[in-house]
Design an enzyme around this catalytic site. Structure first.
Site: not given
Length: 169
Positions: A92, A135
């Protein structure tokens, strides 16, 4: 990681097809493409709104991933389809230089709105389902390390995958 904005729940979008929303989405697209990412959530760029983008065609960072259509998903609602889960490696932009083995639902239905306010309703599996879950976690203030079951499966890219040039999601 450590920025308190990443741990806060994002607010729903109330107005669609506005110049501000179009500008936010353009900024997110530019950021995601520049980093060869699979997805990005508005809180990752300091905007506390329920907006995520994702999509993968051919990407050197995900050579085995099936294509995922470019999608702007606003005010998402996720519903697991069954209880089947699988673990997969995730990284990430908000946790740079690291990877972790994260359990995610294998099959997922997601609903929400596009940038114009049109309805989105899809049932997906595999990598597509993983990206959406990753997400959308950002919209709830959840970073992927919080989902790792065994921290022995979390570490720096160069230690876990020596010799591989891994970038972030």
């Amino acid at each position: 990681m450590g920025d308190p904005r990443l741990l806060e729940p994002a607010r729903p979008v109330e107005r669609f097809d506005t110049p501000e929303l179009r500008e936010l989405i353009a900024d997110m697209d530019e950021t995601m493409m520049a980093l060869d990412g699979a997805g990005l959530a508005a809180p990752q760029i300091g905007v506390g709104l329920q907006v995520v983008i994702f999509g993968v065609e051919e990407n050197p960072r995900y050579p085995d991933a099936e294509p995922v259509p470019h999608t702007v998903l606003i005010n998402p609602v996720l519903t697991p389809v069954g209880a089947d889960m699988e673990e997969g490696w995730e990284g990430c932009l908000s946790v740079p230089g690291m990877r972790g083995l994260v359990p995610r639902y294998r099959h997922l239905r997601y609903r929400g709105r596009d940038a114009s306010g049109g309805a989105i309703d899809r049932t997906v599996s595999g990598f597509h389902a993983r990206v959406v879950q990753h997400e959308c976690d950002h919209l709830a203030g959840i970073l992927y390390p919080m989902r790792i079951r065994d921290l022995r499966n979390f570490g720096f890219n160069e230690e876990l995958f020596p010799g591989q040039d891994l970038q972030e999601e």
